[in-house]
Enzyme design. Structure first.
Site, short mmCIF file in Angstrom:
data_model
loop_
_atom_site.label_atom_id
_atom_site.label_comp_id
_atom_site.label_asym_id
_atom_site.label_seq_id
_atom_site.Cartn_x
_atom_site.Cartn_y
_atom_site.Cartn_z
N HIS A 381 -73.00 25.80 39.65
CA HIS A 381 -72.90 25.54 38.21
C HIS A 381 -73.98 24.56 37.75
CE1 HIS A 381 -70.39 24.96 34.48
NE2 HIS A 381 -71.07 23.83 34.46
N GLU A 382 -74.06 23.42 38.43
CA GLU A 382 -75.03 22.39 38.03
C GLU A 382 -76.47 22.86 38.29
OE1 GLU A 382 -73.99 20.13 36.23
OE2 GLU A 382 -71.85 20.22 36.71
N HIS A 385 -77.62 24.67 35.25
CA HIS A 385 -78.11 23.73 34.23
C HIS A 385 -79.52 23.25 34.57
CE1 HIS A 385 -74.50 23.46 31.88
NE2 HIS A 385 -73.76 22.94 32.85
N HIS A 388 -82.18 25.82 34.04
CA HIS A 388 -82.41 25.98 32.60
C HIS A 388 -83.34 24.86 32.12
CE1 HIS A 388 -80.38 27.08 28.48
NE2 HIS A 388 -81.70 27.16 28.44
#
EC number: 3.4.24.-
Length: 590
Positions: A381-382, A385, A388
């Site tokens: 998940h991280e 980020h 991105h």
């Protein structure tokens, strides 16, 4: 728990990409001080093109340097709040940020006071192309900026804007004490853990004890949230918006239909969610589900064991579908450049986050545990980020790199979906398959359905305030109880304390924020579907979206991927995926 100095250097993030040493850091702090003082001299000068260009360049130089030192200080502090040096550095940064804010605050209003045609002509000059979009976004705010005197009055009241939330936080986190259950403290943060206990008596006791405290303070809590809603309406009207809803969607240029389409489409499909709770009731072998039964795990005793390195390899292997560029960069970050601060230590912040600044690396804080598969998903998940942020930084100038909260969860959710798919394909243990599939369902409920319910509640209450209809405590609790019954369906029996949940949601003090979690997962699942089905250009367009950063408004960025959140089909895709996953898990439990 071990101390920070006992952690292996290779298990800590490498902040030397921000500053090689303390001397370099202090040098940058001093440079910001000097540049900030120099910036003051532009205040009284009348803008022409050359001065506008010079001032704009100086402004963003200061902001970029300030971000760099602030991130360095924040990242140091988050790994050990007990460290005196880190606290000192952080304090210096907070004071510096205040000084910079006060000194540069004249600049944006000055731009807005200048003839708009002049500004438009200036920003079309090739020399300012890397700042054009940022200034256009500022100009868009012009009709909502008040006179200088009115702005000063509002600015003086700024500290009061957060007072309702501050009182709410102090009351619920400090003043309200919930006691202990079996010698374990019941708090706002441990409450969910009690609801996951296998013993229904313990779950019930936790629920009743917890919400009785909210009942004892319900009038105060209701008045706080109502006052905060009214405060937001006052600010909206003062700034010439129709209401809070219009104001909150304005800055990111979000079509109101995105919000209403989400709520309407979910409402049309609530029988699917109701069906899940009927399934849960059967698995738990209960005549009825109660509010305190919805979080207890349906599987138990399942152990996954993955070292950090093993988790990285599985994540990287799964993400190969996103192409060589993506995985090569991420592999380098996770295993060579030390983007990640991996393990728990005394004084380290709990949980996890990704923190990308324009300089340095898109760092990830974890408290990784080998036996927790949740931690592997958290890393994926991280990492979403961080990738991105990486692509955004590499492909945009500083004023345009920061993407919006509206877009932020998309990349992280896509990574989770891809990882889950990979694990399910390679897993043979039925219990582990159960766990992963149930986790997917639980995550969709908490991120999509629950946040939509919150969004609907907000919308109803804010609309009433906008229309000057009376809103009291009973308005809140009756509205919320109706929503609980609608979303959870006939399988659940609610207690009279159940609607008090609406008084404990911190996000309600950030108006029209929560819907972005639901639209985020809807957008992510739509993109993921295209990637999974090998649709032409699906991966290429997704990477283009990541590289767009803040250079477009969110809906325009998403348009690159073909996602349209104003369309029912986008929301229905999420619901259909939920429905398919529910049918799959039902078969496994048969």
């Amino acid at each position: 728990m071990i101390n920070r100095n006992e952690i292996n250097e290779n298990d800590k993030w490498d902040l030397s990409f921000l500053f090689a040493n303390e001397e370099e850091y202090v040098k940058t702090i001093n440079a910001i001080e000097i540049k900030t003082k120099e910036f003051k001299k532009y205040e009284k000068l009348e803008l022409n093109f050359d001065l506008f260009k010079e001032t704009l360049n100086k402004y963003y130089e200061i902001m970029e340097d300030l971000e760099k030192v602030s991130y360095y200080a924040m990242l140091q502090l988050e790994t050990d709040v007990t460290n005196k040096d880190s606290n000192k550095i952080y304090s210096i940064c907070v004071n510096l940020a205040t000084k910079v804010s006060n000194t540069t605050s004249y600049f944006m209003p000055k731009i807005l006071k200048t003839d708009e045609k002049k500004i438009q002509a200036w920003i079309n000059d090739p020399e300012l192309k890397d700042k054009k979009i940022a200034i256009e976004k500022i100009l868009r705010e012009k009709k909502h900026i008040l006179s200088e005197q009115e702005e000063k009055i509002l600015a003086n009241y700024t500290p009061l804007y957060t007072s309702y939330q501050s009182i709410f936080s102090a009351l619920t986190n400090a003043d309200m004490e919930f006691g202990e259950i079996n010698k374990h403290p019941l708090t706002n943060s441990t409450y969910t853990l009690f609801l996951q206990n296998e013993d229904q008596k313990i779950r019930k006791e936790a629920f009743l004890r917890f919400y009785q405290k909210y009942k004892n303070n319900e009038n105060t809590l209701a008045n706080l949230i109502i006052s905060d809603f009214k405060k937001n309406h006052f600010i909206a009207k003062t700034r010439r918006f129709q209401n809070t809803f219009s104001m909150q969607l304005f800055s990111n240029n979000i079509d109101k239909k995105v919000y209403t389409n989400l709520i309407e489409t979910v409402n049309e499909n609530l029988p699917v969610l109701n069906d899940y709770y009927e399934f849960r009731k059967k698995v738990l072998n209960q005549e009825y589900l109660y509010h305190y039964d919805v979080y207890v795990p349906l599987t138990k005793g399942i152990i996954f064991k993955n070292s950090f390195e093993d988790a990285c390899e599985k994540i990287l292997k799964s993400l190969e579908v996103l192409g060589n560029e993506y995985t090569k960069i991420l592999r380098n970050g996770l295993l060579k450049e030390r983007w990640v601060d991996k393990y728990e230590n005394t004084g380290k912040r709990s949980g996890a986050f990704s923190a990308g600044s324009y300089n340095g690396k898109p760092y990830i804080l974890l408290n990784y545990k080998d036996e927790s598969i949740r931690d592997m998903f958290t890393l994926a998940h991280e990492a979403g980020h961080s990738m991105h942020s990486y692509f955004s930084i590499k492909n945009n100038p500083f004023p345009h790199y920061n993407y919006s909260i509206f877009e932020a969860e998309i990349a992280s959710i896509i990574n989770e979906q891809i990882l889950a798919e990979y694990l399910l394909k390679n897993e043979t243990d039925t219990n582990k398959i159960k766990y992963i599939k149930l986790t997917q369902i639980d995550d969709m409920i908490s991120t999509f359905f629950r946040q939509t319910m919150f969004a609907e509640f907000e919308y109803i209450i804010h609309e009433m305030i906008s229309k000057e209809e009376p809103v009291v405590k009973e308005t809140l609790t009756e509205t919320y109880m109706n929503l609980l019954k609608k979303y959870f369906g006939p399988s659940l029996k609610f207690d009279e304390l159940s609607p008090l949940e609406c008084l404990r949601i911190p996000h309600f003090y950030s108006p029209f924020y929560v819907y972005q979690y639901a639209t985020g997962i809807a957008a992510a699942l739509s993109i993921y579907k295209g990637i999974k089905e090998n649709k032409k250009d699906a991966v290429e367009n997704y990477i283009k979206f990541l590289k767009t950063g803040g250079s477009k408004y969110p809906l325009d960025s998403l348009n690159i991927t073909g996602v349209d959140l104003t369309k029912k089909a986008t929301i229905e895709n999420t619901i259909n995926i939920f429905k398919c996953r529910l049918e799959e898990i039902k078969k496994i439990f048969q």
